[in-house]
Design an enzyme around this catalytic site. Structure first.
Site, PDB file in Angstrom:
ATOM      1  NE  ARG A  30      51.564  11.355  -3.394  1.00 25.42           N
ATOM      2  CZ  ARG A  30      52.449  11.462  -4.390  1.00 25.42           C
ATOM      3  NH1 ARG A  30      53.537  10.741  -4.386  1.00 25.42           N
ATOM      4  NH2 ARG A  30      52.236  12.310  -5.386  1.00 25.42           N
ATOM      5  CB  ILE A  56      48.298  11.898  -7.639  1.00 28.73           C
ATOM      6  CG1 ILE A  56      48.252  12.047  -6.107  1.00 28.73           C
ATOM      7  CG2 ILE A  56      49.591  11.197  -8.042  1.00 28.73           C
ATOM      8  CD1 ILE A  56      48.253  10.693  -5.356  1.00 28.73           C
ATOM      9  CB  SER A  57      48.712  17.499  -6.069  1.00 32.79           C
ATOM     10  OG  SER A  57      47.508  17.790  -6.747  1.00 32.79           O
ATOM     11  CB  SER A  58      54.029  17.437  -5.256  1.00 34.43           C
ATOM     12  OG  SER A  58      53.695  18.756  -4.951  1.00 34.43           O
ATOM     13  N   PRO A  59      52.871  15.752  -2.690  1.00 35.81           N
ATOM     14  CG  PRO A  59      53.661  13.748  -1.782  1.00 35.81           C
ATOM     15  CD  PRO A  59      53.762  14.608  -3.007  1.00 35.81           C
TER      16      PRO A  59
END
Ligand code: SAH
Length: 211
Positions: A30, A56-59
């Site tokens: 990431r 960027i979205s949360s994992p």
């Protein structure tokens, strides 16, 4: 911290439940997909700003959506909302080929640069445009993953799903949505709701008109 620590945490919290999704997360680091000023937070389970009012979205939500989508080796995949390119690389780690559409030219460029660090980038076609209309010239797709919030399920995306295909898509207002799982079966279109999510809005013909 390193990428393995993030993956371990996602497994411990049961966001990652399959070997396939685990291997994808292990093979895509990431840190290559977040801007310099937030690199130190790359391995936290948080969304991060990537500029142009986007994130960027949360994992954990990425992992959840990938588990729901169930991408297989032979799958032709469409992603709407390339952003950093992180999710596109995860999809490419699992599928055959990935078409990913982004509407902001600068983010398309950001993603292209980030993807140089991804060993699956040969399987990714990066397209600049309005993904709310899908990508008709390459349809149909076995899997469609939408990473921006749509006001309703865009008709073209349903049309561009293969028979037996599946789509995950956040549907709702410009800030809060429900995550839908849409399946195209022989006897019709089926829809299930997974739960509440918060994505940046989809802007476009079948998206919201205003950011
Ligand atoms: N999947 C991304 C995060 C997505 S953020 C990642 O892994 O980093 C949502 C993205 O959707 C933003 O980059 C935004 O510009 C884009 N977007 C919004 N509406 C869109 C549309 N109609 N077509 C394509 N991209 C769109």
């Amino acid at each position: 911290m390193k990428n393995e620590d993030l993956v371990e945490e996602l497994i411990r919290q049961k966001y990652i439940t399959s070997e396939r999704v685990k291997q994808a997360f292990l093979s895509v680091d990431r840190k290559f997909f977040v801007p310099k000023d937030v690199k130190s937070r790359a391995y936290y389970d948080d969304p991060l700003p990537i500029g142009y009012n986007q994130t960027i979205s949360s994992p954990s939500i990425v992992a959840t959506m990938l588990e729901l989508l169930d991408v297989n080796e032979g799958d032709k995949v469409l992603e709407v909302g390339t952003g950093s390119g992180y999710n596109a690389c995860l999809l490419a780690a699992m599928g055959r080929v990935v078409y990913t559409v982004e509407r902001v030219p600068q983010l398309r460029d950001f993603a292209r640069k980030n993807m140089e660090n991804c060993r699956f980038h040969d399987k990714i076609m990066l397209i600049l445009g309005d993904g709310s209309v899908g990508y008709g010239v390459e349809a149909p797709f076995d899997k469609i993953m939408v990473t921006c919030g749509a006001p309703e399920i865009p008709k073209p995306l349903v049309e561009q799903l293969s028979p037996g295909g599946r789509m995950v898509i956040p549907v709702g207002s410009t800030f809060f949505q429900e995550l839908y799982i849409v399946e195209k079966r022989d006897d019709g279109i089926y829809r299930k709701i997974w739960g509440d999510v918060a994505f940046v809005p989809m802007i476009g013909k079948h998206g919201h008109r205003w950011a």
